[in-house]
Scaffold this motif. Structure first.
Motif, PDB file in Angstrom:
ATOM      1  N   ALA A 421      28.023  45.172  49.086  1.00  0.00           N
ATOM      2  CA  ALA A 421      28.664  44.092  48.265  1.00  0.00           C
ATOM      3  C   ALA A 421      29.561  44.995  47.994  1.00  0.00           C
ATOM      4  O   ALA A 421      30.432  43.927  47.781  1.00  0.00           O
ATOM      5  N   LEU A 422      29.682  46.052  48.651  1.00  0.00           N
ATOM      6  CA  LEU A 422      30.961  47.092  47.803  1.00  0.00           C
ATOM      7  C   LEU A 422      32.159  46.612  49.471  1.00  0.00           C
ATOM      8  O   LEU A 422      33.975  47.031  48.717  1.00  0.00           O
ATOM      9  N   TRP A 423      31.820  46.620  50.411  1.00  0.00           N
ATOM     10  CA  TRP A 423      32.538  46.812  51.304  1.00  0.00           C
ATOM     11  C   TRP A 423      34.268  45.740  51.734  1.00  0.00           C
ATOM     12  O   TRP A 423      35.194  46.068  51.599  1.00  0.00           O
ATOM     13  N   LEU A 424      33.639  44.698  50.860  1.00  0.00           N
ATOM     14  CA  LEU A 424      34.888  43.175  50.804  1.00  0.00           C
ATOM     15  C   LEU A 424      35.710  43.944  49.876  1.00  0.00           C
ATOM     16  O   LEU A 424      36.949  43.975  50.067  1.00  0.00           O
ATOM     17  N   PRO A 425      35.717  44.179  49.016  1.00  0.00           N
ATOM     18  CA  PRO A 425      36.018  44.290  47.772  1.00  0.00           C
ATOM     19  C   PRO A 425      37.230  45.154  47.902  1.00  0.00           C
ATOM     20  O   PRO A 425      38.542  45.284  47.883  1.00  0.00           O
ATOM     21  N   GLU A 426      36.368  46.347  48.747  1.00  0.00           N
ATOM     22  CA  GLU A 426      36.756  47.506  48.345  1.00  0.00           C
ATOM     23  C   GLU A 426      38.333  47.299  49.834  1.00  0.00           C
ATOM     24  O   GLU A 426      39.828  47.498  49.781  1.00  0.00           O
ATOM     25  N   ALA A 427      38.025  46.479  50.721  1.00  0.00           N
ATOM     26  CA  ALA A 427      38.450  46.465  52.291  1.00  0.00           C
ATOM     27  C   ALA A 427      40.028  45.754  51.404  1.00  0.00           C
ATOM     28  O   ALA A 427      41.450  45.756  52.281  1.00  0.00           O
ATOM     29  N   LEU A 428      39.075  44.601  51.065  1.00  0.00           N
ATOM     30  CA  LEU A 428      40.721  43.858  49.675  1.00  0.00           C
ATOM     31  C   LEU A 428      41.555  44.538  49.217  1.00  0.00           C
ATOM     32  O   LEU A 428      42.662  43.830  48.460  1.00  0.00           O
ATOM     33  N   GLY A 429      41.241  45.935  48.567  1.00  0.00           N
ATOM     34  CA  GLY A 429      42.055  46.813  47.902  1.00  0.00           C
ATOM     35  C   GLY A 429      42.062  46.603  46.596  1.00  0.00           C
ATOM     36  O   GLY A 429      43.150  46.511  45.783  1.00  0.00           O
ATOM     37  N   TYR A 430      40.704  46.145  46.051  1.00  0.00           N
ATOM     38  CA  TYR A 430      40.611  45.423  44.281  1.00  0.00           C
ATOM     39  C   TYR A 430      39.515  46.583  43.605  1.00  0.00           C
ATOM     40  O   TYR A 430      38.893  47.409  44.765  1.00  0.00           O
ATOM     41  N   ALA A 431      40.008  46.342  42.438  1.00  0.00           N
ATOM     42  CA  ALA A 431      38.809  47.571  41.661  1.00  0.00           C
ATOM     43  C   ALA A 431      38.067  47.757  41.391  1.00  0.00           C
ATOM     44  O   ALA A 431      37.451  46.588  41.160  1.00  0.00           O
ATOM     45  N   THR A 432      36.602  48.565  41.969  1.00  0.00           N
ATOM     46  CA  THR A 432      35.336  47.675  41.780  1.00  0.00           C
ATOM     47  C   THR A 432      35.205  49.009  40.871  1.00  0.00           C
ATOM     48  O   THR A 432      33.152  48.536  39.899  1.00  0.00           O
ATOM     49  N   ASN A 433      35.080  49.565  40.172  1.00  0.00           N
ATOM     50  CA  ASN A 433      34.433  50.817  38.654  1.00  0.00           C
ATOM     51  C   ASN A 433      35.920  50.797  38.041  1.00  0.00           C
ATOM     52  O   ASN A 433      37.057  50.568  37.971  1.00  0.00           O
TER      53      ASN A 433
END
Length: 433
Positions: A421-433
């Motif tokens: 779940a987390l690799w795509l938002p992290e790859a796009l530079g979005y804050a996940t936490n």
């Protein structure tokens, strides 16, 4: 305060058991809690908390995405996508059932709502699948399960609600995080669909010809562009999620009125009226949930419930398993938005205590609720598809249980490997936490 907390939670449970509408149960339980634990003067906060429940800018996206889904549902997009998906899958045993899965996932990228997705696809696919030799109960189960991916694949109305309730949550990160698990859920449904079709010899009368790819692709392009416009605009920073909903509505109108020419002024008015009714129901639930949330947080009811869970175990995986089971049971009788509104005030302390990533946990909640959408006794997606298919829900359970099991396995996979779940938002530079 313990008596007040028990009165708050007990009255809410009792009202639900009596069949009280969820919005009324939330509001009345909040009032009971206020009267029991505070004083009569605290009743003056009811109006303020009711208003504060919906006075949130991101919530504007909810009625707009509902309207977008209805516009695409009624503009004939589903039929175009069916032909295009047929050109991709081709003539093979179980192929038409896989087409239904693909179309549900594509429509989910426009509507954000499982029931709307199920209605649009079932109307087009069930007659075709019945003609090809698929039992209507099986077809209804496949479509109901596949339509549940709409709660994961952006734009998801449930994820919008989650982003509003969890402090500091980035909706763009949630949308990105839901994409890969949504595809995984679709695969988890497609695999048993093909296996069951071949095992029971379904689809024996399927057409042996493949639709021409390029003509079918060109016909589907207007519908396929909708998710690209929404997600591309969000990624580029051209517009916010709320503004994306506005753009999606206008694009849907252009597709229905000028490109496909399937919608007139009367159709537009009827669509807007229906979208307003659906949106009003959701907003009433959200607003009255504000009373329940304020009463619960003021009285400490949610912290008390969280401590009760901590008393069972201090192992994060054990607590996670308990939470997932409770959410699955809740999903069998409640709609997704109500589950978020009822359980998130309790679950936020758990997230902080066990350091669960809020983006990852939001996707897990969505996957769990998605399973509940086609799990009896309520099973809102299954209810829609069986009604359109002209079969009873009981006749579809023997098929739906396969999809419940396969999607549950996919959810366990995401629990064990958060990076899904987390690799795509992290790859796009979005804050996940």
């Amino acid at each position: 305060m313990i008596a007040a907390n028990l009165a708050l939670l007990g009255s809410f449970a009792a009202l639900l058991c009596l069949g009280t509408p969820i919005a009324v149960a939330l509001g009345l339980a909040g009032v009971v809690g206020i009267l029991t634990g505070l004083d009569a003067y605290a009743l003056a906060t009811i109006g303020t908390n009711t208003y504060n429940g919906i006075a949130k800018y991101p919530l504007i996206a909810v009625p707009l995405f509902i309207l977008t889904g209805m516009i695409f549902e009624r503009s004939g997009v589903a039929a175009k996508l069916v032909r295009f998906a047929g050109a991709i899958v081709g003539p093979r045993r179980g192929g038409l059932a896989v087409v239904a899965v693909l179309v549900c996932m594509l429509m989910g990228g426009m509507s954000g709502s499982g029931p709307a997705d199920a209605a649009a696809v079932a109307t087009v696919m069930i007659p075709s699948m019945a003609k090809a030799g698929y039992p209507r109960a099986f077809s209804a189960s496949v479509i109901a399960a596949s339509a549940s991916t709409a709660i994961l694949i952006p734009p998801s109305i449930a994820l919008i609600i989650y982003s509003i309730m969890v402090p500091g949550m980035d909706l763009r990160a949630l949308f990105a995080a839901g994409l890969v698990p949504g595809l995984l859920a679709g695969l988890a449904i497609a695999v048993p669909t093909v296996w069951l079709s071949r095992r029971h010899d379904f689809g024996a009368r399927e057409e042996k010809s493949r639709p021409d790819f390029w003509p079918s692709f060109m016909g589907a392009v207007p519908g396929l562009l909708a998710p690209v416009i929404i997600l591309g605009g969000l990624r580029s920073g051209l517009f916010t999620p709320t503004e994306a909903a506005v753009v999606a509505v206008f694009y849907g109108l252009i597709v229905g009125v000028f490109i496909y020419r399937t919608m007139g002024w009367r159709d537009i008015y009827a669509t807007m009226a229906d979208a307003a009714k659906t949106s009003a129901v959701i907003m009433i639930i959200v607003s009255l949930a504000g009373i329940f949330a304020w009463a619960g947080s003021t009285l400490g009811a949610f912290d008390m419930a969280a401590k009760a869970l901590f008393a069972l175990s201090d192992n994060g995986y054990v607590i996670m398993a308990i939470v997932m089971v409770v959410l699955l049971l809740a999903g069998m009788v409640l709609d997704g938005i109500s589950i978020y509104l009822i359980f998130l005030p309790l679950l936020i302390p758990l997230m902080k205590t066990f350091a669960w990533n809020p983006t990852w946990f939001g996707v897990l909640m969505a996957m769990n609720i998605a399973i509940g959408q086609f799990t009896p006794p309520v099973a809102v997606n299954l209810m829609v598809s069986t009604q359109i298919g002209g079969v009873t829900m009981e006749s579809s359970i023997r098929w739906a249980i396969w999809f419940v099991a396969s999607m549950a396995l996919a959810m366990v996979f995401v629990i064990m490997v958060p990076g899904i779940a987390l690799w795509l938002p992290e790859a796009l530079g979005y804050a996940t936490n």
